[in-house]
Design a protein around this motif. Structure first.
Motif, PDB file in Angstrom:
ATOM      1  N   VAL A   1       2.197   1.199  -0.664  1.00 39.94           N
ATOM      2  CA  VAL A   1       3.351   0.603  -0.030  1.00 39.94           C
ATOM      3  C   VAL A   1       3.469   1.000   1.295  1.00 39.94           C
ATOM      4  O   VAL A   1       3.965   0.215   2.434  1.00 39.94           O
ATOM      5  N   VAL A   2       3.199   2.288   1.555  1.00 40.93           N
ATOM      6  CA  VAL A   2       3.185   2.702   2.934  1.00 40.93           C
ATOM      7  C   VAL A   2       2.138   2.105   4.028  1.00 40.93           C
ATOM      8  O   VAL A   2       2.542   1.703   4.818  1.00 40.93           O
ATOM      9  N   ARG A   3       1.043   2.076   3.396  1.00 46.26           N
ATOM     10  CA  ARG A   3      -0.034   1.382   4.126  1.00 46.26           C
ATOM     11  C   ARG A   3       0.244  -0.112   4.524  1.00 46.26           C
ATOM     12  O   ARG A   3      -0.035  -0.439   5.557  1.00 46.26           O
ATOM     13  N   ASN A   4       0.554  -0.772   3.373  1.00 45.85           N
ATOM     14  CA  ASN A   4       0.708  -2.232   3.466  1.00 45.85           C
ATOM     15  C   ASN A   4       1.660  -2.617   4.365  1.00 45.85           C
ATOM     16  O   ASN A   4       1.852  -3.803   5.025  1.00 45.85           O
ATOM     17  N   ASN A   5       2.802  -1.662   4.570  1.00 51.05           N
ATOM     18  CA  ASN A   5       3.932  -1.943   5.456  1.00 51.05           C
ATOM     19  C   ASN A   5       4.015  -1.283   6.757  1.00 51.05           C
ATOM     20  O   ASN A   5       4.999  -1.362   7.275  1.00 51.05           O
ATOM     21  N   SER A   6       2.893  -0.619   6.978  1.00 50.06           N
ATOM     22  CA  SER A   6       2.918   0.308   8.359  1.00 50.06           C
ATOM     23  C   SER A   6       3.964   1.229   8.658  1.00 50.06           C
ATOM     24  O   SER A   6       4.474   1.311   9.571  1.00 50.06           O
ATOM     25  N   LEU A   7       4.515   1.840   7.428  1.00 50.38           N
ATOM     26  CA  LEU A   7       5.433   2.925   7.570  1.00 50.38           C
ATOM     27  C   LEU A   7       5.179   4.218   8.321  1.00 50.38           C
ATOM     28  O   LEU A   7       3.888   4.725   8.143  1.00 50.38           O
ATOM     29  N   SER A   8       5.920   4.763   8.982  1.00 54.80           N
ATOM     30  CA  SER A   8       5.799   6.112   9.700  1.00 54.80           C
ATOM     31  C   SER A   8       5.742   7.200   8.594  1.00 54.80           C
ATOM     32  O   SER A   8       6.221   7.100   7.417  1.00 54.80           O
ATOM     33  N   GLU A   9       5.761   8.399   9.192  1.00 59.44           N
ATOM     34  CA  GLU A   9       5.650   9.590   8.171  1.00 59.44           C
ATOM     35  C   GLU A   9       7.191   9.863   7.712  1.00 59.44           C
ATOM     36  O   GLU A   9       7.241  10.155   6.634  1.00 59.44           O
ATOM     37  N   LEU A  10       8.021   9.751   8.483  1.00 58.37           N
ATOM     38  CA  LEU A  10       9.397   9.835   7.819  1.00 58.37           C
ATOM     39  C   LEU A  10       9.915   8.809   6.888  1.00 58.37           C
ATOM     40  O   LEU A  10      10.557   9.079   6.032  1.00 58.37           O
ATOM     41  N   GLN A  11       9.421   7.457   7.250  1.00 58.06           N
ATOM     42  CA  GLN A  11       9.586   6.631   6.266  1.00 58.06           C
ATOM     43  C   GLN A  11       8.889   6.807   4.835  1.00 58.06           C
ATOM     44  O   GLN A  11       9.421   6.582   3.920  1.00 58.06           O
ATOM     45  N   GLN A  12       7.596   7.467   4.890  1.00 57.96           N
ATOM     46  CA  GLN A  12       7.131   7.889   3.777  1.00 57.96           C
ATOM     47  C   GLN A  12       7.745   8.916   3.074  1.00 57.96           C
ATOM     48  O   GLN A  12       7.786   8.965   1.797  1.00 57.96           O
ATOM     49  N   ILE A  13       8.438   9.715   3.678  1.00 57.10           N
ATOM     50  CA  ILE A  13       9.125  10.770   3.126  1.00 57.10           C
ATOM     51  C   ILE A  13      10.395  10.053   2.420  1.00 57.10           C
ATOM     52  O   ILE A  13      10.632  10.490   1.268  1.00 57.10           O
ATOM     53  N   GLU A  14      10.888   9.365   3.220  1.00 57.73           N
ATOM     54  CA  GLU A  14      12.231   8.639   2.515  1.00 57.73           C
ATOM     55  C   GLU A  14      11.799   7.554   1.373  1.00 57.73           C
ATOM     56  O   GLU A  14      12.684   7.731   0.349  1.00 57.73           O
ATOM     57  N   LEU A  15      10.470   6.930   1.355  1.00 55.00           N
ATOM     58  CA  LEU A  15      10.108   6.243   0.193  1.00 55.00           C
ATOM     59  C   LEU A  15       9.905   7.185  -1.068  1.00 55.00           C
ATOM     60  O   LEU A  15      10.277   6.618  -2.180  1.00 55.00           O
TER      61      LEU A  15
END
Length: 696
Positions: free
Chosen positions: A384-398
């Motif tokens: 999900v992180v890779r497909n949506n180009s999420l940042s590190e902080l967004q990965q933590i939140e996910l």
């Protein structure tokens, strides 16, 4: 020019590299180009439909072409030189993310359709071609092709950018790598089977050279009573026949020589290792697919939901056998906390040890390796992180949002009754101290010395340091047995090394029944200490000699099972119902529920698996309605988390982002726990095999 088109392998600071600046400047030029396209199309529309402007058509054409070439070029150069002295943190939000890519892709795609419509519409309405109409028509077609090209670039950026410049951390497990490893192990296993089959065909058919295949050795028997007269008469010598020790009287040898036997033993050890590795992958056959429901993420707001749209396809593989394994481990941990052995309040025991329990799971490589649940969930979260180009902080939140979907109130999760086996404090057999030290020394030496290659200097130093500690500790035991000298142990280990170097498998093993001695004459606590010591010695080879490490990992695992089996036979059974029951992440995931503490440990395990440095925090605060409440959260170190603009310097988790999940909501970097009397529990940093991530 290669430096502009290939990403640097590592970044040692937060400075922007030339590649960073080039990509960011290029994206700035792309963004402004979409507005230039709209401006050009509107200009063409006005000229085509307003007669007073048609006489200026030639000038407008030149201006448009100039703008389309010069403005993106100037934008690129201005941004390039302006950002040369900048840092990653200053422009972290300028690189295209999911929502900006979608925005510009829509603009450029709309511009392309608009250009095509404008080139066709005048002729549909019956307008006759005049003067510069053909030039305008060609310009519109060029713009249409350009917009199509830029639309394709934006589409590719959405999928390719995370692979080139990973804005978040990759998990440790992928199905492709596991499948490749499984195929490689199966090929290796097949080759070893074929090799061993050829060896076995020739086994047991070699005549013994020592007795010439007779199985009997004839030796002359000297008779001291023979007189000189008998010797002068040259009486025939008296022969004594004995069975040949080399072939045990059969006249045939199993192997032609020692090298052939050593080759077979090595192949057998390698085969055992392959089988063990394949067994680790997936041999239970009871895996089932599970998924997390109702996980909403605020960055996904396509349908206008205030808490974000549901996160799709958060799957993980679960095993009933795995659940039972981790529940058994939990019982052992309760016993180690002495919740049953001593008259302590179970709640106090829980509060005192929950942090250390979480640390044990998150940083223990064996527990982490066995938890396929955490690895597969971590993998799907990363997708999900890779497909949506999420940042590190967004990965933590996910990850935090996924964990929060499982968190329940403590009172809603009643603790189960547990049957706990209480291991005895004493050893089963009381043997002399010297025999115990020798048995322990043999077990330790086996891990580093019993190998075809000589031990390294590091191994040798660590071995003798461990032997000395065990010698001192065992000599301290309060009994009537006489203490032994360390010189005797040194000489004993020397005999082991000499026996191994001379390669005398037929001679008597100088170590004696050392496995039986360490099993029966050591206490359960000493068994645990010995296993930890063996793992430390074996970890010296985890990178330098992987084959040796894997081989002795299996030996250590077998020894652990032997110790557990022996101690459980002597253990007493107690029924224990704790006030609070902590869970391994595997238990939390399979049972689909857990407390705040369980969620914190699960979150730490997921982030640790992705290569983040994490720390558990145990804090206490007073609630007006519920009284004193104990909470556990996770602090995680990400790109930019040490910057004071993101994290308050006064917080106890300085340099790390603090996260906490409750049944109602989750918090990420918006809680100050300074007043909660927090207690931090350090977690061993993850060992990242891959190169450092390239991040914006």
């Amino acid at each position: 020019m290669n430096q502009y088109f290939s990403k640097p392998k590592k970044r040692f600071s937060d400075d922007l590299h030339e590649f960073d600046v080039t990509r960011l400047s290029g994206w700035s030029a792309v963004r402004i180009y979409s507005y230039l396209i709209f401006f050009s199309l509107l200009s063409i529309g006005l000229i085509q439909n307003v007669e007073i402007l048609q006489k200026w058509g030639g000038w407008v054409e030149r201006i448009m072409w100039s703008l389309l070439v010069l403005i993106p070029l100037l934008t690129f150069l201005v941004y390039y030189f302006a950002r040369k002295q900048s840092t990653v943190l200053d422009f972290a939000d300028y690189f295209p993310r999911y929502h900006t890519l979608e925005h510009y892709r829509g603009i450029i795609l709309g511009a392309g359709f608009f250009a095509i419509a404008m080139s066709i519409l005048p002729f549909i309405l019956g307008k006759e071609a005049k003067g510069h109409d053909s030039v305008y028509f060609g310009l519109i077609l060029i713009l249409a092709l350009t917009t199509t090209l830029f639309w394709y670039i934006c589409t590719q950026s959405k999928t390719e950018v995370p692979k080139e410049i990973e804005s978040a951390r990759r998990c440790s497990w992928t199905p492709e790598e596991e499948e490749e490893l499984e195929l490689r192990l199966k090929r290796e296993l097949q080759e070893l089977d074929e090799k061993m089959e050829i060896m076995v065909e020739n086994r047991g058919s070699h005549p013994c050279m020592k007795c010439n295949g007779t199985g009997v050795l004839s030796e002359r028997k000297e008779n001291e009573e023979d007189s000189e007269e008998d010797s002068e008469e040259q009486a025939p010598p008296v022969l004594e026949e004995t069975a040949c020790e080399e072939c045990t009287g059969t006249g045939m040898l199993e192997w032609l020589n020692k090298a052939q036997k050593q080759s077979y033993d090595n192949a057998k050890r390698q085969r055992d290792r392959c089988v063990a590795e394949l067994r680790k992958l997936d041999d239970s056959g009871d895996w089932k697919q599970m998924s997390l429901e109702e996980v909403r993420f605020p960055w996904f707001t396509e349908h206008g939901h205030p808490n974000g749209d549901p996160v799709p396809e958060l799957h993980f593989q679960a095993s009933a056998n795995g659940l039972g394994t981790f529940q058994d481990k939990n019982k052992e941990l309760f016993t180690e906390w002495q919740s049953v052995l001593e008259d302590k309040d179970a709640a106090d025991t829980y509060n005192d040890n929950i942090g250390n329990w979480g640390k044990t799971y998150v940083s223990h490589k064996i527990h982490a390796a066995e938890s396929r649940e955490v690895k597969t969930l971590s993998y799907h979260l990363y997708q999900v992180v890779r497909n949506n180009s999420l940042s590190e902080l967004q990965q933590i939140e996910l990850c935090l949002a996924a964990v929060q979907s499982l968190v329940k109130q403590r009172e809603d999760i009643p603790p189960p009754e547990l049957d706990v086996f209480v291991k005895p404090d004493e050893a089963a057999a009381d043997l002399p101290k010297l025999d115990r030290v020798k048995a322990v020394a043999t077990t330790l030496w086996e891990v580093v010395g019993f190998w075809r290659d000589p031990m390294s200097k590091t191994e040798e130093d660590s071995l003798w340091e461990s032997i000395k500690k065990w010698h001192i500790n065992i000599q301290r035991t309060d009994d009537d047995d006489e203490d032994g000298e360390i010189e005797e142990i040194v000489n004993y280990v020397g005999k082991l090394e000499e026996w191994f170097k001379e390669n005398k498998p037929e001679s008597e093993w100088p170590g004696g029944e050392y496995k039986q001695i360490v099993t029966e004459s050591l206490t359960p606590k000493e068994h645990a200490a010995l296993l930890r010591n063996l793992e430390q010695l074996n970890d010296i080879n985890i990178e330098k000699n992987t084959e040796k490490h894997n081989h002795f990992s299996i030996r250590i695992s077998d020894l652990r099972h032997a110790f557990d089996k022996f101690n459980n036979l002597r253990a007493g059974k107690n029924t224990f119902q704790p006030n609070h029951y902590p869970k391994f992440p595997t238990e939390t995931l399979i049972q689909m529920e857990g407390t705040v503490d369980d969620g914190a440990i699960l979150l730490a395990a997921l982030l640790h698996d992705c290569g983040y440095k994490v720390r558990l925090y145990r804090s206490t605060y007073t609630d007006i309605e519920k009284g004193e409440i104990n909470r556990m959260g996770v602090a995680v170190e990400i790109e930019g988390s040490k910057d004071t603009r993101l994290v308050e310097p006064s917080r106890v988790h300085k340099g790390m982002v603090y996260c906490e999940a409750t049944p109602k909501r989750w918090y990420c970097n918006d809680l100050d726990i300074t007043e909660r009397r927090p207690k931090g529990i350090d977690i061993n940093p993850p060992k990242i095999k891959e190169e450092s991530s390239f991040q914006f």
